[in-house]
Design a protein around this motif. Structure first.
Motif: not given
Length: 166
Positions: A65-82
């Motif tokens: 929301p701040s307008g910034r971007v989070l480039d997530p680290a492993e392992p949680l970056r690998f949560a897929n969409h459903c």
């Protein structure tokens, strides 16, 4: 934040790894529960690098929301969409109930069985939507915010997503 000498991971990352593991799925890497997780279980903080702009490979990036971007680290970056997720992302509230907008956390929204894939609804805007391959009953056909689904053509018509005029 302190790092574990053996692994180079923070204690928070180590805690998440006690709950989840990564493995291959039909869409690439995914995140799976190591044990049964009750509804409302905090899986962990989505840690990573907060940037002012999208990095060269924005594959896993989350806009804040701040307008910034989070480039997530492993392992949680690998949560897929459903389209029918078992987890959600939320902002932790500080002492004065102010959301900490650059800190994201993941929690279960229903019980998750051991070995079950951890899934979130990406809810992307219509102009970033791509065809969905989650395969659940009620799949929207697009990885898109449900409120913007009406802006896209019916799934499976072979068109690239582009928002329709309202």
């Amino acid at each position: 934040m302190p790092r574990s000498p053996a692994s180079g991971r923070s204690p928070a990352d180590e805690a998440a790894l006690r709950l989840v593991r990564t493995a291959q799925t039909h869409v690439g890497r995914g995140l799976f529960a190591r044990r049964r997780l009750s509804a409302g279980t905090v899986v962990g903080e989505i840690r990573g690098t907060v940037c002012d702009a999208h990095p060269p490979d924005p594959t896993y990036c989350m806009e804040l929301p701040s307008g910034r971007v989070l480039d997530p680290a492993e392992p949680l970056r690998f949560a897929n969409h459903c389209c029918d997720p078992n987890c959600e992302i939320f902002y932790w509230e500080g002492d004065e109930t102010e959301p900490q907008e650059d800190r994201l956390w993941m929690q279960t929204i229903r019980p998750v069985e051991a070995g079950e894939e951890i899934l979130i609804d990406y809810s992307w805007p219509a102009d970033a939507a791509i065809p969905c391959r989650c395969g659940v009953a009620g799949c929207r056909g697009w990885i898109v915010d449900p409120a913007e689904l009406h802006l896209l053509p019916p799934a499976g018509d072979g068109q690239r997503p582009s928002p329709s005029p309202s």
